[in-house]
Motif scaffolding. Structure first.
Motif, PDB file in Angstrom:
ATOM      1  N   ARG A 158      -5.523  12.113  25.199  1.00  8.92           N
ATOM      2  CA  ARG A 158      -4.728  12.614  26.304  1.00  8.92           C
ATOM      3  C   ARG A 158      -4.079  11.496  27.100  1.00  8.92           C
ATOM      4  O   ARG A 158      -4.280  11.366  28.291  1.00  8.92           O
ATOM      5  CB  ARG A 158      -5.589  13.497  27.211  1.00  8.92           C
TER       6      ARG A 158
ATOM      7  N   ARG B 106      -9.897  17.530  32.395  1.00  6.09           N
ATOM      8  CA  ARG B 106     -10.212  18.126  31.103  1.00  6.09           C
ATOM      9  C   ARG B 106     -11.038  19.387  31.312  1.00  6.09           C
ATOM     10  O   ARG B 106     -11.690  19.547  32.349  1.00  6.09           O
ATOM     11  CB  ARG B 106     -11.000  17.135  30.244  1.00  6.09           C
TER      12      ARG B 106
ATOM     13  N   VAL C 182       3.315  19.667  26.795  1.00  2.00           N
ATOM     14  CA  VAL C 182       2.702  20.422  27.876  1.00  2.00           C
ATOM     15  C   VAL C 182       3.546  21.629  28.229  1.00  2.00           C
ATOM     16  O   VAL C 182       4.756  21.631  28.061  1.00  2.00           O
ATOM     17  CB  VAL C 182       2.478  19.551  29.131  1.00  2.00           C
TER      18      VAL C 182
ATOM     19  N   PHE D 209       9.625  22.942  27.427  1.00  2.19           N
ATOM     20  CA  PHE D 209       9.578  22.038  26.284  1.00  2.19           C
ATOM     21  C   PHE D 209      10.685  22.372  25.284  1.00  2.19           C
ATOM     22  O   PHE D 209      10.949  23.537  24.994  1.00  2.19           O
ATOM     23  CB  PHE D 209       8.217  22.158  25.601  1.00  2.19           C
TER      24      PHE D 209
ATOM     25  N   TYR E 290      12.627  17.908  27.608  1.00  3.52           N
ATOM     26  CA  TYR E 290      12.411  19.139  28.356  1.00  3.52           C
ATOM     27  C   TYR E 290      13.709  19.517  29.060  1.00  3.52           C
ATOM     28  O   TYR E 290      14.511  18.660  29.415  1.00  3.52           O
ATOM     29  CB  TYR E 290      11.325  18.955  29.424  1.00  3.52           C
TER      30      TYR E 290
ATOM     31  N   ASN F 247      -1.980  21.518  28.565  1.00  2.00           N
ATOM     32  CA  ASN F 247      -1.802  20.915  27.252  1.00  2.00           C
ATOM     33  C   ASN F 247      -2.472  21.833  26.264  1.00  2.00           C
ATOM     34  O   ASN F 247      -3.689  22.019  26.298  1.00  2.00           O
ATOM     35  CB  ASN F 247      -2.436  19.525  27.247  1.00  2.00           C
ATOM     36  N   ILE F 248      -1.648  22.450  25.400  1.00  2.00           N
ATOM     37  CA  ILE F 248      -2.232  23.355  24.431  1.00  2.00           C
ATOM     38  C   ILE F 248      -3.011  22.553  23.391  1.00  2.00           C
ATOM     39  O   ILE F 248      -2.821  21.345  23.248  1.00  2.00           O
ATOM     40  CB  ILE F 248      -1.159  24.242  23.770  1.00  2.00           C
ATOM     41  N   LEU F 249      -3.865  23.231  22.684  1.00  2.00           N
ATOM     42  CA  LEU F 249      -4.804  22.539  21.820  1.00  2.00           C
ATOM     43  C   LEU F 249      -4.119  22.041  20.557  1.00  2.00           C
ATOM     44  O   LEU F 249      -4.248  22.591  19.491  1.00  2.00           O
ATOM     45  CB  LEU F 249      -5.964  23.486  21.465  1.00  2.00           C
ATOM     46  N   THR F 250      -3.340  21.011  20.693  1.00  4.20           N
ATOM     47  CA  THR F 250      -2.699  20.355  19.556  1.00  4.20           C
ATOM     48  C   THR F 250      -3.016  18.870  19.642  1.00  4.20           C
ATOM     49  O   THR F 250      -3.721  18.427  20.530  1.00  4.20           O
ATOM     50  CB  THR F 250      -1.164  20.546  19.578  1.00  4.20           C
TER      51      THR F 250
ATOM     52  N   ASP G  82      -7.118  22.815  26.894  1.00  2.52           N
ATOM     53  CA  ASP G  82      -8.278  21.966  27.182  1.00  2.52           C
ATOM     54  C   ASP G  82      -7.956  20.821  28.119  1.00  2.52           C
ATOM     55  O   ASP G  82      -8.795  19.960  28.368  1.00  2.52           O
ATOM     56  CB  ASP G  82      -8.859  21.416  25.872  1.00  2.52           C
ATOM     57  N   TYR G  83      -6.749  20.817  28.650  1.00  2.00           N
ATOM     58  CA  TYR G  83      -6.337  19.682  29.483  1.00  2.00           C
ATOM     59  C   TYR G  83      -5.271  20.162  30.433  1.00  2.00           C
ATOM     60  O   TYR G  83      -4.340  20.847  30.021  1.00  2.00           O
ATOM     61  CB  TYR G  83      -5.800  18.579  28.570  1.00  2.00           C
TER      62      TYR G  83
END
Lengths: 116, 113
Positions: free
Chosen positions: A102, B51, B101, A45, A35, B93-96, B31-32
């Protein structure tokens, strides 16, 4: 267990020189993220790498910037022919997985690049 | 496109008071969410995450609230201490499938002794 190690902590380069920033992930981590943070701004990013593979480089400038994460050794962010606008703090983060579930990514202390 | 932004760039609170830092996001697919603390000269430090299937999560002295209806996120710090002085970032956090992030611009929290 040492954290994410970045070196050097501070790097000064003249315009036109090359800058090489190193990141050693935490032990057991095979996923590395780079980053860039400009003064008074959030982190942006740049690139996501796994061992010997670039997975996502959507945040990398098209020219002069490259990154690698070899099978052995640290991840390297390389900036060729630096310009003053490259002056920033560059942070590396590592995680043990690809994110499913996660898992928290841990950040290093950063390398502060100053181009004079 | 996706973005994460903060309502307040700076916040000053009296030691012992509660702090509330707000954040707005625009990507419904996220989603996070994560809150990071960054002290001067250091890298971001994970504080707490949540979440999208939750609306509240508590940690030690910190609580994160998520309102998906208005795409709003907040970090509450109870009994703010001088050591809490730092810049706080919300991140999504995109949905991957990986930990990439998207960070917001940050809020600087100053604690007045």
């Amino acid at each position: 267990n040492a954290g994410v190690m970045q070196n050097p902590r501070h790097l000064v380069r003249r315009r036109g020189q090359e800058a090489r920033l190193r990141c050693s992930p935490m032990k057991g981590h095979s996923h590395v993220y780079w980053y860039r943070q400009l003064p008074e701004e959030g982190l942006k990013f740049m690139v996501y790498l796994q061992k010997e593979n670039i997975i996502d480089e959507s945040g990398m400038p098209k020219e002069r910037f490259s990154a690698e994460f070899p099978k052995e050794g640290p991840s390297i962010l390389r900036i060729q022919q630096v310009v003053r606008g490259d002056s920033a703090a560059y942070f590396c983060a590592s995680s043990p997985t690809n994110g499913q579930g996660r898992t928290e990514a841990f950040f290093g202390q950063g390398t502060r690049l100053t181009v004079v | 496109g996706e973005s994460v932004g903060l309502h307040l760039p700076t916040l000053s609170v009296q030691e012992g008071d509660n702090s509330i830092i707000n954040c707005a996001y625009s990507n419904s697919a996220s989603d996070y969410f994560i809150w990071y603390k960054q002290e001067s000269g250091k890298g971001p430090q994970f504080i707490i995450d949540i979440r999208s299937n939750m609306d509240k999560r508590q940690g030690q002295r910190v609580t994160v609230l998520l309102n998906k209806t208005v795409k709003h996120l907040s970090l509450q710090i109870a009994a703010t201490q001088p050591g809490d002085s730092a810049v706080y970032f919300c991140a999504e956090n995109i949905l991957t499938s990986y930990d990439k992030v998207i960070f917001g611009p940050g809020t600087s929290l100053s604690v007045i002794p």
